[in-house]
Write a protein that holds these residues in place. Sequence first.
Motif, PDB file in Angstrom:
ATOM      1  N   GLU A   1      53.548  33.088  41.677  1.00  0.00           N
ATOM      2  CA  GLU A   1      52.097  33.268  41.740  1.00  0.00           C
ATOM      3  C   GLU A   1      51.722  34.575  42.434  1.00  0.00           C
ATOM      4  O   GLU A   1      50.791  35.257  42.017  1.00  0.00           O
ATOM      5  CB  GLU A   1      51.432  32.073  42.432  1.00  0.00           C
ATOM      6  CG  GLU A   1      51.490  30.799  41.629  1.00  0.00           C
ATOM      7  CD  GLU A   1      50.881  30.949  40.247  1.00  0.00           C
ATOM      8  OE1 GLU A   1      49.763  31.487  40.129  1.00  0.00           O
ATOM      9  OE2 GLU A   1      51.540  30.541  39.278  1.00  0.00           O
TER      10      GLU A   1
ATOM     11  N   HIS B   1      53.576  37.322  42.538  1.00  0.00           N
ATOM     12  CA  HIS B   1      53.895  38.396  41.582  1.00  0.00           C
ATOM     13  C   HIS B   1      52.825  38.486  40.497  1.00  0.00           C
ATOM     14  O   HIS B   1      52.394  39.590  40.130  1.00  0.00           O
ATOM     15  CB  HIS B   1      55.259  38.168  40.929  1.00  0.00           C
ATOM     16  CG  HIS B   1      56.392  38.310  41.865  1.00  0.00           C
ATOM     17  ND1 HIS B   1      57.599  37.677  41.677  1.00  0.00           N
ATOM     18  CD2 HIS B   1      56.531  39.008  43.026  1.00  0.00           C
ATOM     19  CE1 HIS B   1      58.413  37.977  42.675  1.00  0.00           C
ATOM     20  NE2 HIS B   1      57.788  38.780  43.498  1.00  0.00           N
ATOM     21  N   ARG B   2      52.404  37.331  39.987  1.00  0.00           N
ATOM     22  CA  ARG B   2      51.374  37.310  38.937  1.00  0.00           C
ATOM     23  C   ARG B   2      50.077  37.948  39.438  1.00  0.00           C
ATOM     24  O   ARG B   2      49.483  38.787  38.769  1.00  0.00           O
ATOM     25  CB  ARG B   2      51.103  35.866  38.484  1.00  0.00           C
ATOM     26  CG  ARG B   2      50.022  35.746  37.410  1.00  0.00           C
ATOM     27  CD  ARG B   2      49.641  34.302  37.138  1.00  0.00           C
ATOM     28  NE  ARG B   2      49.082  33.623  38.301  1.00  0.00           N
ATOM     29  CZ  ARG B   2      47.838  33.784  38.746  1.00  0.00           C
ATOM     30  NH1 ARG B   2      47.007  34.631  38.154  1.00  0.00           N
ATOM     31  NH2 ARG B   2      47.405  33.102  39.803  1.00  0.00           N
ATOM     32  N   MET B   3      49.665  37.566  40.642  1.00  0.00           N
ATOM     33  CA  MET B   3      48.424  38.110  41.191  1.00  0.00           C
ATOM     34  C   MET B   3      48.542  39.598  41.463  1.00  0.00           C
ATOM     35  O   MET B   3      47.588  40.348  41.240  1.00  0.00           O
ATOM     36  CB  MET B   3      48.024  37.351  42.447  1.00  0.00           C
ATOM     37  CG  MET B   3      47.573  35.940  42.146  1.00  0.00           C
ATOM     38  SD  MET B   3      46.929  35.132  43.612  1.00  0.00           S
ATOM     39  CE  MET B   3      45.426  36.061  43.849  1.00  0.00           C
TER      40      MET B   3
ATOM     41  N   THR C   1      43.010  41.574  49.611  1.00  0.00           N
ATOM     42  CA  THR C   1      42.854  40.308  48.911  1.00  0.00           C
ATOM     43  C   THR C   1      43.814  39.322  49.560  1.00  0.00           C
ATOM     44  O   THR C   1      44.975  39.658  49.804  1.00  0.00           O
ATOM     45  CB  THR C   1      43.188  40.446  47.410  1.00  0.00           C
ATOM     46  OG1 THR C   1      42.268  41.361  46.820  1.00  0.00           O
ATOM     47  CG2 THR C   1      43.090  39.116  46.687  1.00  0.00           C
TER      48      THR C   1
ATOM     49  N   GLU D   1      50.260  41.765  39.859  1.00  0.00           N
ATOM     50  CA  GLU D   1      50.118  42.436  38.557  1.00  0.00           C
ATOM     51  C   GLU D   1      48.672  42.377  38.068  1.00  0.00           C
ATOM     52  O   GLU D   1      48.100  43.383  37.657  1.00  0.00           O
ATOM     53  CB  GLU D   1      51.035  41.775  37.521  1.00  0.00           C
ATOM     54  CG  GLU D   1      52.505  41.896  37.825  1.00  0.00           C
ATOM     55  CD  GLU D   1      53.133  43.119  37.206  1.00  0.00           C
ATOM     56  OE1 GLU D   1      52.616  43.613  36.195  1.00  0.00           O
ATOM     57  OE2 GLU D   1      54.148  43.577  37.760  1.00  0.00           O
ATOM     58  N   GLU D   2      48.093  41.185  38.118  1.00  0.00           N
ATOM     59  CA  GLU D   2      46.733  40.968  37.606  1.00  0.00           C
ATOM     60  C   GLU D   2      45.694  41.815  38.331  1.00  0.00           C
ATOM     61  O   GLU D   2      44.773  42.339  37.718  1.00  0.00           O
ATOM     62  CB  GLU D   2      46.380  39.482  37.745  1.00  0.00           C
ATOM     63  CG  GLU D   2      45.031  39.098  37.212  1.00  0.00           C
ATOM     64  CD  GLU D   2      44.759  37.609  37.359  1.00  0.00           C
ATOM     65  OE1 GLU D   2      43.584  37.251  37.557  1.00  0.00           O
ATOM     66  OE2 GLU D   2      45.712  36.804  37.284  1.00  0.00           O
ATOM     67  N   PHE D   3      45.847  41.959  39.639  1.00  0.00           N
ATOM     68  CA  PHE D   3      44.866  42.682  40.437  1.00  0.00           C
ATOM     69  C   PHE D   3      45.262  44.126  40.719  1.00  0.00           C
ATOM     70  O   PHE D   3      44.637  44.791  41.534  1.00  0.00           O
ATOM     71  CB  PHE D   3      44.592  41.952  41.746  1.00  0.00           C
ATOM     72  CG  PHE D   3      43.966  40.591  41.563  1.00  0.00           C
ATOM     73  CD1 PHE D   3      42.857  40.419  40.752  1.00  0.00           C
ATOM     74  CD2 PHE D   3      44.492  39.488  42.198  1.00  0.00           C
ATOM     75  CE1 PHE D   3      42.289  39.172  40.590  1.00  0.00           C
ATOM     76  CE2 PHE D   3      43.925  38.236  42.047  1.00  0.00           C
ATOM     77  CZ  PHE D   3      42.821  38.075  41.240  1.00  0.00           C
ATOM     78  N   ASP D   4      46.324  44.606  40.092  1.00  0.00           N
ATOM     79  CA  ASP D   4      46.782  45.980  40.258  1.00  0.00           C
ATOM     80  C   ASP D   4      47.003  46.315  41.736  1.00  0.00           C
ATOM     81  O   ASP D   4      46.516  47.320  42.257  1.00  0.00           O
ATOM     82  CB  ASP D   4      45.795  46.959  39.614  1.00  0.00           C
ATOM     83  CG  ASP D   4      46.399  48.334  39.419  1.00  0.00           C
ATOM     84  OD1 ASP D   4      47.642  48.430  39.297  1.00  0.00           O
ATOM     85  OD2 ASP D   4      45.636  49.318  39.410  1.00  0.00           O
TER      86      ASP D   4
ATOM     87  N   HIS E   1      42.018  33.657  47.608  1.00  0.00           N
ATOM     88  CA  HIS E   1      42.462  32.768  46.537  1.00  0.00           C
ATOM     89  C   HIS E   1      43.419  31.710  47.069  1.00  0.00           C
ATOM     90  O   HIS E   1      44.299  32.013  47.873  1.00  0.00           O
ATOM     91  CB  HIS E   1      43.178  33.567  45.448  1.00  0.00           C
ATOM     92  CG  HIS E   1      42.357  34.696  44.919  1.00  0.00           C
ATOM     93  ND1 HIS E   1      41.474  34.551  43.875  1.00  0.00           N
ATOM     94  CD2 HIS E   1      42.258  35.994  45.316  1.00  0.00           C
ATOM     95  CE1 HIS E   1      40.881  35.707  43.641  1.00  0.00           C
ATOM     96  NE2 HIS E   1      41.336  36.596  44.509  1.00  0.00           N
TER      97      HIS E   1
END
Length: 144
Positions: free
Chosen positions: A95, A97-99, A36, A101-104, A86
Amino acid sequence: MSQYKHILVAVDLTEDADLVLEKAQEIARNNEAKLTLVHVVEPLSVAYGSDIPLDLSSLQEEITEQARQKIDSLAESIDVKRGEQHVVYGRPEKEIHRMAEEFDVDLIVVGSHGRHGLALILGSTSTSILHGASCDVLAVRVGD
């Protein structure tokens, strides 16, 4: 069994992005992992100071659109589908770090310039990503 299943590649869209993508692709191939891509557009108020009395929204939109076109081109060159690329708005380390976590994600790949002097003391985006990540981080050395 593969060590990495999902790799998030954070690119800055400079010519150095190719080196970072090359390394990420190699790891993905060796682990049969999903790639990704992400590019974070920083708010202009952060880059130029928040006291500027100008409306920077149209310039911010233009920068974001150019980033979308560039990441689309990079993704196409390595066969990463549109849903796996993205362009997000905000502080890069937060951002990313957030992604992750969100996308494992289990590996973040980012470019890093070898910093010296004041830049080393102040840190860099790659250092910030490393220190807050909940997964492995690979900093690919780029630049001079």
